[in-house]
Design a protein around this motif. Structure first.
Motif: not given
Length: 331
Positions: A168-188
């Motif tokens: 879930l890392d906002p910069g290098a996380g796999v999930i953000n890469r797949v979704l094309g997002s830069d969301t900080n899932w844990i800190r939002e």
């Protein structure tokens, strides 16, 4: 005929003999047979045998459950900061009054309700769907499938939290890469609670699937055969026969979700969010721990624990009462 007597008494047995008056042989006198006397101590041991088998379990229950509960109830009436050199000041019911006045308590209760509702699809709906969809798997393939789906339950929550933090890392996380997002899932604040729900559901869905599969295996196949003879379709059999007979299993999973979900999420919250951001993931169970080991208010933490025990105990009682009226049993 022999007569029955109480223990410790003498029994007189009359033996029937033929009439010997014509032969000149005197008639046989009644034979007195002394009964076996049972020592009173042996009687006590026999009566106490079932309770002796229960003694180890009862002793452990008292030592590890009821004794700490009584100590927590006693501690909830004191003000103490956990330091041995600091005296414990009696405050009566002030800690309970403080809990009722703190806004954080009401907010944490609401987050706990949201957590439970969010976990119900993972512990009730999806396991039923998966169990019905895969009930045709047989042989070695079934064992492999069960091992794969049960594997997340065996992963330590702290270890899985580290992996999910990387995913879930906002910069290098796999999930953000797949979704094309830069969301900080844990800190939002809006996303952190649902991240905890999703990870917890991933952990326990495999266990719930196996429980539902075991419940389906315990349903007699004669019901489906009789329904098929009457012309019922597979969907009708599943909806009107299998699901009602699965109700005790689903009630069990529902009870586990309601009573244990806050405890399931504790290691994930403590590892990933520490109750944040902005207390978005602080449920009632984590708040109890926070009062005791962050604020060092042992009395307030103990009072929260007692209220948590009473509240969840009342909820469990209501759910059990309801389940006895809605569950169908295969008798």
């Amino acid at each position: 005929m022999p007569s029955s007597f109480g223990r410790g008494e003498e029994a007189i047995v009359f033996v029937a003999v033929p009439d010997l008056a014509d032969t000149g042989v005197p008639a046989q006198a009644p034979v007195v047979v002394p009964a076996v006397r049972v020592h009173p101590l042996r009687r006590v041991v026999r009566a106490a045998a079932p309770y002796l088998y229960l003694t180890p379990a009862v002793a452990l229950l008292i030592v590890w459950t009821y004794r700490p509960l009584l100590q927590a109830a006693q501690l909830s009436t004191y003000s103490w900061n956990l330091l041995p050199t600091t005296p414990m000041v009696p405050v009566g019911a002030d800690n309970y009054q403080r809990l009722l006045e703190l806004p954080a308590v009401g907010d944490s209760v609401w987050r706990t309700v949201v957590l439970i509702v969010g976990l119900l699809p993972f512990t009730l709906v999806m396991p039923v769907v998966v169990a019905f969809a895969t009930r045709g798997i047989r042989g070695r393939s079934r064992a492999i499938y069960q091992s794969l789906i049960f594997a997340p339950f065996l992963v330590a929550p702290v270890a899985s939290a580290a992996v999910w933090q990387w995913l879930l890392d906002p910069g290098a996380g796999v999930i953000n890469r797949v979704l094309g997002s830069d969301t900080n899932w844990i800190r939002e604040p809006g996303a952190a609670q649902w991240v905890i729900v999703a990870i917890t559901g991933w952990h326990f869905m495999g266990f719930a699937v196996l429980v539902v599969s075991a419940g389906m295996a315990g349903i007699s196949g004669h019901y489906a055969e009789a329904a098929q003879v009457d012309g019922a379709t597979r969907r009708q059999i599943d909806w009107w026969i299998t699901l009602p007979l699965l109700s005790p299993t689903l009630v069990f999973l529902g009870l586990m979700t309601v009573l244990l979900s806050a405890q399931w999420t504790f290691p994930l919250i403590d590892t990933l969010t520490q109750g944040g951001p902005s207390q978005a993931t602080t449920n009632i169970y984590y708040l109890l721990w926070d009062y005791g080991f962050h604020s060092f208010d042992a009395g307030l933490s103990a009072a929260a624990g007692i209220m948590l025990f009473v509240g969840f105990g009342a909820v469990a009682g209501v759910l059990v009462w309801i389940s006895e009226r809605i569950s169908f049993h295969d008798d």
